[in-house]
Motif scaffolding. Structure first.
Motif, PDB file in Angstrom:
ATOM      1  N   HIS A  44       0.857  -1.180   0.000  1.00 50.34           N
ATOM      2  CA  HIS A  44       0.000   0.000   0.000  1.00 50.34           C
ATOM      3  C   HIS A  44       0.894   1.231   0.000  1.00 50.34           C
ATOM      4  N   GLU A  46       2.421   4.604   1.248  1.00 52.20           N
ATOM      5  CA  GLU A  46       2.628   5.261   2.535  1.00 52.20           C
ATOM      6  C   GLU A  46       3.845   6.160   2.450  1.00 52.20           C
ATOM      7  N   LYS A  47       3.895   7.160   3.317  1.00 53.28           N
ATOM      8  CA  LYS A  47       4.988   8.123   3.300  1.00 53.28           C
ATOM      9  C   LYS A  47       6.056   7.811   4.338  1.00 53.28           C
ATOM     10  N   SER A  50       6.039   1.685   7.729  1.00 53.13           N
ATOM     11  CA  SER A  50       5.313   0.943   8.772  1.00 53.13           C
ATOM     12  C   SER A  50       5.450  -0.562   8.547  1.00 53.13           C
ATOM     13  N   CYS A  62       3.035  -5.408   8.264  1.00 49.76           N
ATOM     14  CA  CYS A  62       2.832  -3.982   8.022  1.00 49.76           C
ATOM     15  C   CYS A  62       1.813  -3.459   9.021  1.00 49.76           C
ATOM     16  N   GLY A  64       0.463  -0.690   8.833  1.00 49.77           N
ATOM     17  CA  GLY A  64      -0.464   0.188   8.149  1.00 49.77           C
ATOM     18  C   GLY A  64      -1.622  -0.559   7.511  1.00 49.77           C
ATOM     19  N   CYS A  65      -1.289  -1.583   6.696  1.00 53.04           N
ATOM     20  CA  CYS A  65      -2.350  -2.311   5.976  1.00 53.04           C
ATOM     21  C   CYS A  65      -2.618  -3.689   6.557  1.00 53.04           C
ATOM     22  N   THR A 455      -7.634   7.236   4.020  1.00 53.74           N
ATOM     23  CA  THR A 455      -7.242   7.824   5.294  1.00 53.74           C
ATOM     24  C   THR A 455      -8.406   7.881   6.253  1.00 53.74           C
ATOM     25  N   HIS A 458      -9.137   4.510   7.547  1.00 57.18           N
ATOM     26  CA  HIS A 458      -8.096   4.176   8.523  1.00 57.18           C
ATOM     27  C   HIS A 458      -8.427   4.793   9.877  1.00 57.18           C
TER      28      HIS A 458
END
Length: 640
Positions: A44, A46-47, A50, A62, A64-65, A455, A458
């Motif tokens: 995914h 991301e900046k 993670s 991860c 994040g995802c 976002t 999330h």
């Protein structure tokens, strides 16, 4: 029908191929502490990184995802392979011969589609290399020599030659056991009037490799005037080749791109060769398509968006090159890296520049560079007559929306000031204000009437989990939302204890195995505690302990959480028995305190008129628990 791969062989493959070595072929990994590594998630956008890898446990996760698993799961996910295809590929890397149950092993029939197509390309690439030395290929060797490439250069990049006949390679691959269907599907052959024929004939050949190093396609350069085809002919779209998702030279450049946080994007195969031979070993090129979003994803994972990352485009100075640069600028904001353009003074490409002025000129080409946004704006501005108010206004109308797309407010303001200077508009605050107005309008228009963004989803998921709401009855097909990070100190301590039980079981056993699932107040944590129990407990954990715990999970959601906790870094700098004991005591003490509160509530409900025997029993339990709580507070882990 393919047989089932022997379980012992699967385990041997899993143990033999380090997960960090495999993941490093696709993205840059850096130290995350606690023996873990981190990078930008390949699954995914991301900046900030993670995605974590635990080499000691052979797991990734991860935060994040929520994707996670072992080496096999990673390769299956990133390369869209089946389980058997993945095991076969990793086994080939490790030099392990697989055994198949239910009827033995036939290499010609029991391999997955992707494995077969990659093998066909590997054999074809070597065939082309061998043909480059033939008398017929003299024209190809001459082409290379005229562009400054000797035999060693051709060997380094795997350059070859496709014979001019109709089916030389097709017949060769048939002899190696490949079927006509596989040859057509791979794009190496194409349908002819009497069966499959070679797609590439009488051309100079460049193998195109994916980021993992597998040959997935070819680029073919016309050599003869009687060839009516295009100057460059590439492999068509196939199950393993998507031109928007490959970068020529990425297999050779990826390590240096990650090392120096810089990538140089050129336009062709010979330009990549010229750059690498001149010492610019971070050069890559697209394959017959414009540089786009999928290419950016590949580079971002290698650059890791660390603030000092640079992407330099070296498009030709002609109209087509300028158009390509403007096209690249459209996707500029998908990078966190700074983007630049470098054009040789005479408009030469790197290959011509190397021929005319040598390696040093190519190396110096990427040094005096112009920010891509500045180049793009100048290309727009120069189309207008800036001597007139109408011309300046028209240029501002076209350029301001481009500046407004810059996400960083400080950078947007700075570029707006530069735009005012380019246009010769003395009222700089007016230009800055105009850009800001357009930026707000773009944001407002983009947000109206659209579905919930990733976002927002999330954040909503995080809010549900922060209040303890968590689905445990049925696992979603793809776990979504942020990593479970409940706000109360109790939940944080429970999480830390479970991490210890999975990562350092010797520090918390045998005490941990006496803890009930009800001592963990978050339902998902209770589910993980149950998995450990069903796996035989933390005491005397076997070598495959984590695999057994993951297998004990009732669904994918709990299994993903097990992986997450097994990979997540422990909070303490020093993780020892003292630290583990503190977590054990904290969780147990809170459980005891909760029980004391429950009993005090029961006493209040019984009142003065309650059954004396029942009251006495409750009071006795309250006394015992109160003494136990005091002992835990005084003696710590020794009281467990």
């Amino acid at each position: 029908m393919a047989g089932r791969i022997n379980d012992d062989d699967v385990k041997a493959v899993r143990d033999a191929v380090p997960i960090d070595a495999v993941v490093s072929e696709y993205l840059q990994l850096r130290n995350a502490g606690g023996g873990n590594l981190k990078g930008l998630c390949p699954f995914h956008d991301e900046k900030s990184p993670s995605f974590q890898v635990s080499p000691s446990k052979g797991l990734f996760h991860c935060f994040g995802c929520q994707e996670g698993g072992d080496t096999i799961a990673f390769v299956m996910k990133i390369d869209h392979l089946s389980f058997s295809e993945t095991v076969e590929r990793l086994a080939a890397k490790a030099g392990i011969t697989l055994r198949y149950e239910e009827g033995g092993y036939n290499p010609g029939h029991q391999r997955g589609e992707r494995i077969r197509l990659v093998e066909a390309h590997k054999v074809a690439a070597q065939f082309y290399i061998d043909q480059l030395g033939s008398p017929e290929a003299e024209i190809g060797r001459k082409f290379l020599a005229e562009r400054g490439f000797d035999q060693a250069a051709a060997e380094h990049f795997g350059v070859g030659y496709s014979p001019a006949g109709w089916d030389h390679l097709t017949r060769f691959l048939r002899g190696k056991g490949f079927s006509d269907k596989e040859l057509i599907l791979s794009g190496i052959s194409q349908d002819g009037r009497r069966g499959p024929i070679d797609r590439f004939r009488g051309r100079l050949m460049w193998p195109i490799r994916d980021v993992g190093g597998d040959v997935v396609g070819f680029g073919a350069r016309k050599l003869r005037d009687d060839d009516n085809g295009p100057k460059y002919l590439n492999t068509p779209e196939t199950p393993i080749y998507k031109k928007s998702q490959v970068l020529y030279g990425i297999d050779l450049a990826k390590k240096d791109i990650a090392k120096v946080s810089r990538a140089v994007v050129v336009e062709g195969y010979t330009d990549v060769m010229a750059c690498h031979l001149a010492g610019v070993t971070t050069a890559i090129a697209t394959c017959g398509t414009a540089f786009g979003g999928d290419h950016i994803k590949i580079l971002r994972r290698l650059l890791m968006d660390n603030g000092s990352a640079r992407v330099i485009f070296t498009f030709d100075g002609d109209a087509a090159g300028q158009k390509a640069a403007l096209r690249a600028f459209e996707d500029d904001q998908k990078f966190a890296a700074e983007t630049y353009i470098a054009i040789a003074p005479d408009g030469m490409d790197p290959c011509d520049l190397r021929l005319a002025k040598g390696d040093q000129a190519v190396a110096e080409l990427v040094e005096p560079r112009t920010p891509l946004f500045e180049f793009a704006l100048r290309q727009i501005v120069k189309r207008y007559d800036l001597e007139t108010p109408a011309g300046r206004a028209a240029a501002l109308d076209e350029a301001a929306p481009i500046v407004a797309r810059i996400k960083n407010i400080a950078s947007q303001h700075e570029v707006a000031v530069q735009l005012a200077g380019m246009l010769g508009i003395l009222d700089t605050p007016f230009v800055v204000k105009r850009v800001a107005q357009i930026a707000r309008w773009q944001r407002d228009r983009g947000g109206r009437g659209t579905p919930m963004s990733a976002t927002q989803q999330h954040g909503a998921s995080g809010a549900r989990r922060a209040t303890g709401e968590y689905e445990t009855t049925q696992a979603p097909s793809t776990p979504a939302g942020p990593a479970l990070n409940l706000r109360s100190p109790a939940h944080r301590t429970e999480r830390e204890l479970l991490k210890l039980a999975l990562q350092r079981p010797e520090l918390v056993s045998p005490a941990f195995d006496a803890y009930g699932a009800d001592e963990f107040t978050a339902p998902p944590y209770a589910a993980v505690r149950q998995c450990v129990q069903e796996a035989g407990g933390a005491t005397g954990a076997p070598a495959d302990y984590l695999s057994v715990v993951r297998e004990a999970a009732p669904n994918d959601t709990v299994r993903a959480l097990v992986t997450e906790l097994a990979v997540e870094t422990l909070f303490a700098k020093v993780v020892d028995e003292v630290y583990a004991g503190a977590q054990l005591v904290s969780v147990r003490l809170r459980a005891v305190d909760r029980r004391i509160q429950d009993i005090q509530g029961s006493l209040a409900r019984l009142g003065a008129n309650g059954d004396p025997a029942q009251v006495a029993a409750v009071q006795n339990e309250l006394w015992v628990l109160t003494q136990y709580a005091q002992s835990l507070r005084t003696n710590g882990a020794a009281a467990l």
